[in-house]
Design a protein around this motif. Structure first.
Motif, PDB file in Angstrom:
ATOM      1  N   ALA A  61      -4.810  30.829 -65.812  1.00  0.00           N
ATOM      2  CA  ALA A  61      -3.872  31.712 -65.103  1.00  0.00           C
ATOM      3  C   ALA A  61      -4.034  31.617 -63.581  1.00  0.00           C
ATOM      4  N   TRP A  62      -5.220  31.270 -63.123  1.00  0.00           N
ATOM      5  CA  TRP A  62      -5.496  31.229 -61.684  1.00  0.00           C
ATOM      6  C   TRP A  62      -5.208  29.863 -61.057  1.00  0.00           C
ATOM      7  N   ALA A  63      -4.637  28.949 -61.830  1.00  0.00           N
ATOM      8  CA  ALA A  63      -4.285  27.622 -61.309  1.00  0.00           C
ATOM      9  C   ALA A  63      -3.092  27.755 -60.362  1.00  0.00           C
ATOM     10  N   PRO A  64      -3.124  27.040 -59.257  1.00  0.00           N
ATOM     11  CA  PRO A  64      -2.002  27.119 -58.319  1.00  0.00           C
ATOM     12  C   PRO A  64      -0.785  26.361 -58.854  1.00  0.00           C
ATOM     13  N   PRO A  65       0.396  26.712 -58.352  1.00  0.00           N
ATOM     14  CA  PRO A  65       1.571  25.930 -58.750  1.00  0.00           C
ATOM     15  C   PRO A  65       1.468  24.512 -58.179  1.00  0.00           C
ATOM     16  N   GLY A  66       2.055  23.555 -58.853  1.00  0.00           N
ATOM     17  CA  GLY A  66       1.961  22.163 -58.445  1.00  0.00           C
ATOM     18  C   GLY A  66       2.477  21.885 -57.043  1.00  0.00           C
ATOM     19  N   TRP A  67       3.513  22.620 -56.609  1.00  0.00           N
ATOM     20  CA  TRP A  67       4.101  22.372 -55.292  1.00  0.00           C
ATOM     21  C   TRP A  67       3.143  22.704 -54.150  1.00  0.00           C
ATOM     22  N   LEU A  68       2.102  23.479 -54.407  1.00  0.00           N
ATOM     23  CA  LEU A  68       1.182  23.898 -53.348  1.00  0.00           C
ATOM     24  C   LEU A  68       0.249  22.780 -52.887  1.00  0.00           C
ATOM     25  N   PHE A  69      -0.039  21.830 -53.744  1.00  0.00           N
ATOM     26  CA  PHE A  69      -1.015  20.791 -53.414  1.00  0.00           C
ATOM     27  C   PHE A  69      -0.606  19.946 -52.215  1.00  0.00           C
ATOM     28  N   GLY A  70       0.639  19.545 -52.150  1.00  0.00           N
ATOM     29  CA  GLY A  70       1.108  18.699 -51.044  1.00  0.00           C
ATOM     30  C   GLY A  70       0.904  19.331 -49.677  1.00  0.00           C
ATOM     31  N   PRO A  71       1.414  20.546 -49.457  1.00  0.00           N
ATOM     32  CA  PRO A  71       1.213  21.176 -48.141  1.00  0.00           C
ATOM     33  C   PRO A  71      -0.260  21.427 -47.808  1.00  0.00           C
ATOM     34  N   VAL A  72      -1.035  21.853 -48.801  1.00  0.00           N
ATOM     35  CA  VAL A  72      -2.457  22.125 -48.540  1.00  0.00           C
ATOM     36  C   VAL A  72      -3.165  20.840 -48.129  1.00  0.00           C
ATOM     37  N   TRP A  73      -2.968  19.762 -48.888  1.00  0.00           N
ATOM     38  CA  TRP A  73      -3.657  18.514 -48.563  1.00  0.00           C
ATOM     39  C   TRP A  73      -3.167  17.908 -47.260  1.00  0.00           C
ATOM     40  N   THR A  74      -1.916  18.114 -46.923  1.00  0.00           N
ATOM     41  CA  THR A  74      -1.399  17.611 -45.643  1.00  0.00           C
ATOM     42  C   THR A  74      -2.181  18.221 -44.494  1.00  0.00           C
ATOM     43  N   VAL A  75      -2.381  19.509 -44.539  1.00  0.00           N
ATOM     44  CA  VAL A  75      -3.146  20.199 -43.489  1.00  0.00           C
ATOM     45  C   VAL A  75      -4.615  19.782 -43.529  1.00  0.00           C
ATOM     46  N   LEU A  76      -5.194  19.749 -44.726  1.00  0.00           N
ATOM     47  CA  LEU A  76      -6.617  19.419 -44.847  1.00  0.00           C
ATOM     48  C   LEU A  76      -6.928  18.013 -44.351  1.00  0.00           C
ATOM     49  N   TYR A  77      -6.100  17.028 -44.698  1.00  0.00           N
ATOM     50  CA  TYR A  77      -6.352  15.665 -44.231  1.00  0.00           C
ATOM     51  C   TYR A  77      -6.288  15.584 -42.708  1.00  0.00           C
ATOM     52  N   GLY A  78      -5.389  16.324 -42.105  1.00  0.00           N
ATOM     53  CA  GLY A  78      -5.348  16.363 -40.638  1.00  0.00           C
ATOM     54  C   GLY A  78      -6.626  16.950 -40.058  1.00  0.00           C
ATOM     55  N   MET A  79      -7.113  18.018 -40.665  1.00  0.00           N
ATOM     56  CA  MET A  79      -8.345  18.651 -40.181  1.00  0.00           C
ATOM     57  C   MET A  79      -9.559  17.746 -40.382  1.00  0.00           C
ATOM     58  N   ILE A  80      -9.594  17.023 -41.496  1.00  0.00           N
ATOM     59  CA  ILE A  80     -10.690  16.083 -41.758  1.00  0.00           C
ATOM     60  C   ILE A  80     -10.702  15.001 -40.676  1.00  0.00           C
ATOM     61  N   ALA A  81      -9.523  14.492 -40.352  1.00  0.00           N
ATOM     62  CA  ALA A  81      -9.422  13.446 -39.327  1.00  0.00           C
ATOM     63  C   ALA A  81      -9.879  13.961 -37.966  1.00  0.00           C
ATOM     64  N   VAL A  82      -9.450  15.150 -37.595  1.00  0.00           N
ATOM     65  CA  VAL A  82      -9.836  15.706 -36.295  1.00  0.00           C
ATOM     66  C   VAL A  82     -11.338  15.967 -36.246  1.00  0.00           C
TER      67      VAL A  82
END
Length: 175
Positions: A61-82
């Protein structure tokens, strides 16, 4: 009293020397961004339709909806790079271990998506994400020795990977 002319000296720094250094710093950031988003793109290509695979799984029940992964990873990959970029900008003995750890965590990150979605090896994916979690902690600790800002950029990544590890375990146990 006659004044003696002062000898002309050449400046020790020139604007011409500053431009390549500044340009190199920005190119390094661009390279790290390309590398991080390249990992994302390679994962997307390797998995095909991950959204359908995720939707077909028996999820908690606590699993996120599939559409959330793209935006989250987009931000995270940018932060990892910085975070990596901040470390590259600081000379010193701690820089190399921090960058090696940064590379290891990115490699483990790259492995997870094909393991989970393409190969459907949920147990191996859980092993990988557990190692990734340890690698992100190690990376943050080593980066903190070089630039105090870098580990703070990795905190959201660490939290998301911890959450993803718990989700991976739940999916492995129920599917």
């Amino acid at each position: 009293m006659p004044q003696t002319p002062t000898p002309r000296t050449t400046p020790t720094t020139s604007t011409a020397g500053a431009a390549p250094s500044r340009r190199r710093r920005w190119l390094t950031l661009l390279l790290l961004l390309v590398l991080c988003y390249g990992v994302a793109a390679a994962g997307a290509v390797a998995t095909g339709d991950a959204g359908s695979t995720y939707a077909a799984l028996d999820r908690p029940a606590w699993a996120p909806p599939g559409w959330l992964f793209g935006p989250v990873w987009t931000v995270l990959y940018g932060m990892i790079a910085v975070a990596g970029w901040l470390v590259t900008r600081r000379p010193g003995p701690g820089r190399r271990p921090a960058l090696v750890a940064w590379g290891v965590q990115l490699a483990l990150n790259a492995l997870w998506t094909p393991l989970f979605f393409a190969a459907e090896q949920y147990g191996l994916a859980f092993l990988d994400i557990s190692l990734l979690l340890a690698a992100v902690v190690t990376t943050a600790l080593l980066c903190a020795r070089v630039d105090r800002r870098a580990p703070w950029l990795l905190v959201p990544y660490l939290l998301w990977v911890g959450y993803a590890a718990a989700l991976n375990l739940a999916l492995w146990l129920t599917n």
